[in-house]
Motif scaffolding. Structure first.
Motif, mmCIF file in Angstrom:
data_model
loop_
_atom_site.group_PDB
_atom_site.id
_atom_site.type_symbol
_atom_site.label_atom_id
_atom_site.label_comp_id
_atom_site.label_asym_id
_atom_site.label_seq_id
_atom_site.Cartn_x
_atom_site.Cartn_y
_atom_site.Cartn_z
ATOM 1 N N GLU A 1 -0.435 -4.804 0.825
ATOM 2 C CA GLU A 1 -0.637 -3.400 1.609
ATOM 3 C C GLU A 1 -2.078 -3.078 1.265
ATOM 4 O OE1 GLU A 1 1.125 0.592 0.184
ATOM 5 O OE2 GLU A 1 2.530 -0.275 1.723
ATOM 6 N N VAL A 2 -2.923 -2.737 2.438
ATOM 7 C CA VAL A 2 -4.379 -2.211 2.247
ATOM 8 C C VAL A 2 -4.613 -0.771 2.170
ATOM 9 C CG1 VAL A 2 -6.547 -2.153 3.149
ATOM 10 C CG2 VAL A 2 -4.928 -4.134 3.637
ATOM 11 N N ASN A 3 -4.695 -0.457 0.772
ATOM 12 C CA ASN A 3 -4.910 1.082 0.486
ATOM 13 C C ASN A 3 -6.276 1.434 -0.223
ATOM 14 O OD1 ASN A 3 -4.064 0.132 -1.885
ATOM 15 N ND2 ASN A 3 -1.979 0.545 -1.636
ATOM 16 N N LEU A 4 -6.096 2.599 -0.988
ATOM 17 C CA LEU A 4 -7.345 2.653 -1.511
ATOM 18 C C LEU A 4 -7.726 1.828 -2.721
ATOM 19 C CD1 LEU A 4 -7.420 6.741 -1.612
ATOM 20 C CD2 LEU A 4 -8.827 5.275 -0.261
ATOM 21 N N ASP A 5 -6.654 1.286 -3.583
ATOM 22 C CA ASP A 5 -6.671 0.499 -4.545
ATOM 23 C C ASP A 5 -7.120 -1.018 -4.022
ATOM 24 O OD1 ASP A 5 -5.352 2.385 -6.173
ATOM 25 O OD2 ASP A 5 -3.432 1.530 -6.015
ATOM 26 N N THR A 6 -6.604 -1.491 -2.917
ATOM 27 C CA THR A 6 -7.291 -2.603 -2.232
ATOM 28 C C THR A 6 -8.972 -2.434 -2.084
ATOM 29 O OG1 THR A 6 -4.933 -2.793 -1.378
ATOM 30 C CG2 THR A 6 -6.800 -4.352 -0.699
ATOM 31 N N LEU A 7 -9.300 -1.308 -1.585
ATOM 32 C CA LEU A 7 -10.726 -1.042 -1.193
ATOM 33 C C LEU A 7 -11.469 -1.028 -2.554
ATOM 34 C CD1 LEU A 7 -12.941 -0.350 0.742
ATOM 35 C CD2 LEU A 7 -12.258 1.958 0.415
ATOM 36 N N ALA A 8 -10.866 -0.532 -3.560
ATOM 37 C CA ALA A 8 -11.759 -0.524 -4.664
ATOM 38 C C ALA A 8 -11.834 -1.789 -5.467
ATOM 39 C CB ALA A 8 -10.982 0.212 -5.605
ATOM 40 N N ALA A 9 -10.676 -2.693 -5.129
ATOM 41 C CA ALA A 9 -10.656 -4.135 -5.543
ATOM 42 C C ALA A 9 -11.725 -4.911 -4.529
ATOM 43 C CB ALA A 9 -9.542 -4.841 -5.309
ATOM 44 N N LEU A 10 -11.992 -4.580 -3.405
ATOM 45 C CA LEU A 10 -12.957 -5.417 -2.597
ATOM 46 C C LEU A 10 -14.455 -4.952 -3.166
ATOM 47 C CD1 LEU A 10 -11.482 -5.013 0.736
ATOM 48 C CD2 LEU A 10 -11.606 -7.120 -0.304
ATOM 49 N N LEU A 11 -14.669 -3.595 -3.529
ATOM 50 C CA LEU A 11 -15.866 -3.096 -3.938
ATOM 51 C C LEU A 11 -16.335 -3.726 -5.236
ATOM 52 C CD1 LEU A 11 -15.802 0.648 -2.895
ATOM 53 C CD2 LEU A 11 -17.225 -1.346 -1.844
ATOM 54 N N LYS B 1 -3.269 -11.303 13.090
ATOM 55 C CA LYS B 1 -2.422 -10.702 12.141
ATOM 56 C C LYS B 1 -2.633 -9.241 11.998
ATOM 57 C CE LYS B 1 1.000 -11.656 8.536
ATOM 58 N NZ LYS B 1 1.130 -12.320 7.186
ATOM 59 N N GLY B 2 -3.802 -9.045 11.658
ATOM 60 C CA GLY B 2 -4.269 -7.640 11.228
ATOM 61 C C GLY B 2 -4.070 -7.245 9.801
ATOM 62 N N PHE B 3 -4.332 -6.073 9.393
ATOM 63 C CA PHE B 3 -4.075 -5.478 7.990
ATOM 64 C C PHE B 3 -2.810 -4.524 7.978
ATOM 65 C CE2 PHE B 3 -8.840 -5.768 7.958
ATOM 66 C CZ PHE B 3 -9.036 -6.587 6.759
ATOM 67 N N ASN B 4 -2.280 -4.877 7.079
ATOM 68 C CA ASN B 4 -0.895 -4.090 6.764
ATOM 69 C C ASN B 4 -1.311 -2.792 5.974
ATOM 70 O OD1 ASN B 4 1.756 -3.191 5.992
ATOM 71 N ND2 ASN B 4 1.810 -4.251 4.110
ATOM 72 N N TYR B 5 -1.820 -1.925 6.606
ATOM 73 C CA TYR B 5 -2.379 -0.401 6.192
ATOM 74 C C TYR B 5 -1.377 0.345 5.213
ATOM 75 C CZ TYR B 5 -6.579 -1.129 8.614
ATOM 76 O OH TYR B 5 -7.906 -1.564 9.372
ATOM 77 N N GLY B 6 -1.669 0.781 4.341
ATOM 78 C CA GLY B 6 -0.487 1.629 3.587
ATOM 79 C C GLY B 6 -0.821 2.938 4.071
ATOM 80 N N ILE B 7 -0.014 3.893 3.470
ATOM 81 C CA ILE B 7 0.031 5.160 3.519
ATOM 82 C C ILE B 7 -1.678 5.904 3.539
ATOM 83 C CG2 ILE B 7 0.639 7.758 2.928
ATOM 84 C CD1 ILE B 7 2.807 5.783 4.177
ATOM 85 N N ASP B 8 -2.528 5.481 2.779
ATOM 86 C CA ASP B 8 -3.576 5.820 2.645
ATOM 87 C C ASP B 8 -4.588 6.088 3.642
ATOM 88 O OD1 ASP B 8 -3.093 6.425 0.041
ATOM 89 O OD2 ASP B 8 -4.085 4.709 -1.069
ATOM 90 N N PHE B 9 -4.488 4.791 4.569
ATOM 91 C CA PHE B 9 -5.199 4.597 5.595
ATOM 92 C C PHE B 9 -4.270 4.689 7.066
ATOM 93 C CE2 PHE B 9 -7.878 1.198 3.226
ATOM 94 C CZ PHE B 9 -8.569 2.559 2.596
ATOM 95 N N ALA B 10 -3.100 4.357 6.950
ATOM 96 C CA ALA B 10 -2.242 4.660 8.254
ATOM 97 C C ALA B 10 -1.840 6.192 8.573
ATOM 98 C CB ALA B 10 -1.226 3.742 8.142
ATOM 99 N N GLY B 11 -1.657 6.813 7.548
ATOM 100 C CA GLY B 11 -1.144 8.113 7.346
ATOM 101 C C GLY B 11 0.352 8.016 7.406
ATOM 102 N N GLY B 12 1.123 9.048 7.114
ATOM 103 C CA GLY B 12 2.531 9.035 6.760
ATOM 104 C C GLY B 12 2.953 9.502 5.490
ATOM 105 N N THR B 13 4.378 9.099 5.338
ATOM 106 C CA THR B 13 4.974 9.359 4.021
ATOM 107 C C THR B 13 5.563 8.551 3.293
ATOM 108 O OG1 THR B 13 5.621 11.907 5.084
ATOM 109 C CG2 THR B 13 6.722 11.063 3.064
ATOM 110 N N LEU B 14 5.381 8.377 1.861
ATOM 111 C CA LEU B 14 5.854 7.289 1.348
ATOM 112 C C LEU B 14 6.729 8.018 0.113
ATOM 113 C CD1 LEU B 14 4.418 3.947 -0.253
ATOM 114 C CD2 LEU B 14 5.307 5.600 -1.970
ATOM 115 N N VAL B 15 7.959 7.659 0.033
ATOM 116 C CA VAL B 15 8.892 8.174 -1.115
ATOM 117 C C VAL B 15 9.430 6.978 -1.990
ATOM 118 C CG1 VAL B 15 11.075 9.352 -1.632
ATOM 119 C CG2 VAL B 15 9.639 9.894 0.308
ATOM 120 N N GLN B 16 9.266 7.098 -3.312
ATOM 121 C CA GLN B 16 9.752 6.124 -4.251
ATOM 122 C C GLN B 16 11.070 6.626 -4.823
ATOM 123 O OE1 GLN B 16 6.753 4.638 -7.014
ATOM 124 N NE2 GLN B 16 8.433 3.823 -8.373
ATOM 125 N N VAL B 17 12.107 5.797 -4.867
ATOM 126 C CA VAL B 17 13.307 6.285 -5.509
ATOM 127 C C VAL B 17 13.923 5.112 -6.389
ATOM 128 C CG1 VAL B 17 15.444 7.035 -5.027
ATOM 129 C CG2 VAL B 17 13.932 7.593 -3.305
#
Length: 323
Positions: free
Chosen positions: A185-195, A37-53
């Motif tokens: 979503e796998v991002n820097l927060d998820t990495l921090a949780a794993l550490l 299935k693979g990881f659901n990479y977030g903006i932090d790791f996959a690159g791109g733009t996220l806009v919250q409205v």
């Protein structure tokens, strides 16, 4: 403080093979999920733009999708609700040329006919930066595990170090499998949780190992399984109390902390459960399966104590002027 006190040691190591089989099965399933299935990479790791409205009232998600589709930069963008039906998140793999634009103003212009809203957050990461963050995140985990292996080898014996590292790999792999299974979503927060899981699980394992080492010195039993049973039983109250208090704090974050830290808190919840389990039912049996010799350890400890006494005697003779 003790949550409970057990008068007789629990017979845990007699069931170690069952727990070993359970751990292997869950590990295989976790690795299978990660590979297929693979990881659901977030903006932090996959690159791109996220806009919250955030809208006043329910967000018209269909209108939003139609409004942004007129811009080629947002072609194939993902639009989903974020925490509630009043907030949405727009994710897109925007080209590097568009990164220099004012995304907030552009999004305000594109969505002007969809209702009254507020652009609350804009995150942009280039594809190259995202790839570098992934590599550095993986490297940080590998370095942490290597550092733990060296530290435990110096503090205990190499079998303790190998057992603790295998337990840590067990915990992190299952946590990552849960992240993939639930689409977190796998991002820097998820990495921090794993550490954080690495540190939490190691702390729990070290306390159990410390009691086992002390038990080898004081408990007059020849077999390691009996010593482990008695030592783990002695630490069980402390382990349960620590795990429960940590679990309820993280559960509160998961339930009421909002969508932003949901991935972090979910990963930690899984890590606390698996880390507590592994300290007792994974790390300790591995120590036994690696062929730890109780009598050999006691001989080494006796020799070490003899050398220390000789040093003390020589020091006392030197201070008294007899040498």
């Amino acid at each position: 403080m003790e949550l409970f006190r057990l008068k007789k040691p629990l017979s845990l190591m007699s069931k170690s093979k069952r727990f070993g089989i359970l751990s292997v099965v869950v590990l295989i399933l976790s690795v299978g999920l990660i590979l297929t299935k693979g990881f659901n990479y977030g903006i932090d790791f996959a690159g791109g733009t996220l806009v919250q409205v955030k809208y006043e009232g329910k967000a018209p998600i269909d209108k939003v999708r139609k409004a942004i589709s007129v811009d080629k930069n947002y072609e194939g963008a993902s639009v989903t609700y974020f925490g509630s039906d009043e907030e949405i998140v727009i994710r897109t793999k925007m080209s590097s040329k568009a990164l220099g634009e004012d995304i907030s103003d552009k999004m305000t212009h594109l969505l002007q006919d969809t209702g009254k809203f507020e652009v609350r957050r804009v995150d942009m990461v280039g594809a190259k930066v995202g790839s570098e963050l992934r590599e550095k995140g993986l490297m940080s985990m590998l370095l942490a595990i290597i550092g733990i292996l060296i530290y435990v080898s110096f503090r205990f014996e190499w079998r303790f170090a190998v057992a603790s590292v295998m337990a840590l790999i067990h915990d992190v792999t299952i946590a990552m499998g849960a992240v993939v299974l639930f689409g977190i979503e796998v991002n820097l927060d998820t990495l921090a949780a794993l550490l954080t899981i690495l540190g939490y699980s190691l702390n729990d394992t070290i306390i159990v190992f410390d009691r086992i080492r002390e038990g080898i010195r004081t408990i007059k039993k020849p077999d390691l399984a009996s010593i482990i049973d008695e030592s783990v039983t002695q630490t069980l109250s402390r382990t349960t109390l620590t795990s429960l208090t940590t679990f309820f704090v993280v559960l509160t974050l998961f339930l009421f902390g909002g969508e932003i830290i949901r991935g972090f808190s979910f990963t930690l919840l899984v890590g606390i459960i698996v880390g507590t389990y592994s300290s007792i039912f994974v790390a300790s049996p591995i120590l036994m399966w690696l062929g730890f010799d109780v009598s050999n350890f006691r001989e080494k400890e006796a020799e070490k104590l003899k050398r220390e006494k000789e040093k003390e005697k020589m020091r006392a003779m030197y201070e008294n002027g007899t040498i």
